[in-house]
Design a protein around this motif. Structure first.
Motif, PDB file in Angstrom:
ATOM      1  N   VAL A   1       0.850  -1.177   0.000  1.00  0.00           N
ATOM      2  CA  VAL A   1       0.000   0.000   0.000  1.00  0.00           C
ATOM      3  C   VAL A   1       0.897   1.242   0.000  1.00  0.00           C
ATOM      4  N   PRO A   2       0.697   2.145  -0.968  1.00  0.00           N
ATOM      5  CA  PRO A   2       1.522   3.358  -1.022  1.00  0.00           C
ATOM      6  C   PRO A   2       1.303   4.252   0.203  1.00  0.00           C
ATOM      7  N   ASP A   3       2.375   4.892   0.630  1.00  0.00           N
ATOM      8  CA  ASP A   3       2.256   5.825   1.745  1.00  0.00           C
ATOM      9  C   ASP A   3       1.838   7.201   1.217  1.00  0.00           C
ATOM     10  N   GLU A   7       1.652   8.682  -2.689  1.00  0.00           N
ATOM     11  CA  GLU A   7       0.363   9.090  -3.258  1.00  0.00           C
ATOM     12  C   GLU A   7       0.417  10.525  -3.775  1.00  0.00           C
ATOM     13  N   TYR A  10       2.434  10.596  -6.994  1.00  0.00           N
ATOM     14  CA  TYR A  10       1.598  10.050  -8.071  1.00  0.00           C
ATOM     15  C   TYR A  10       0.578  11.093  -8.543  1.00  0.00           C
TER      16      TYR A  10
END
Length: 89
Positions: A1-3, A7, A10
């Motif tokens: 899961v991206p932190d 995010e 991105y």
């Protein structure tokens, strides 16, 4: 899961990429199948008279200097001249 920072990065790239399409296509059309020419030491996409813009100078890693104005972003100028930013800001 991206932190959270991943995010944010991105999201920044996601909003930047669409604004780089036209400069990239212009660069590709201008250079495809042709030898590259030497780039000026000062690159800009400003289309307004110099007195109409708030100019700033930004030193970038490739040792070019960008004299930026409200007409285009630094990222658009880089892509227009065949350079690609390593970060979205």
């Amino acid at each position: 899961v991206p932190d959270v920072p991943a995010e944010r990065l991105y999201t920044n790239w996601k909003s930047l990429i669409p604004s780089l399409l036209v400069p990239y296509l212009h660069y590709t059309l201008k250079t495809s199948g042709k030898p590259l020419t030497a780039t000026s030491t000062s690159i800009s996409l400003c289309t307004l008279p110099q007195v109409a813009c708030t100019w700033k100078s930004t030193k970038i890693l490739c040792l070019f200097f960008d004299h930026d104005c409200k007409c285009s972003t630094l990222m658009q100028v880089l892509v227009h001249f065949g350079l690609f930013p390593t970060a979205p800001s």
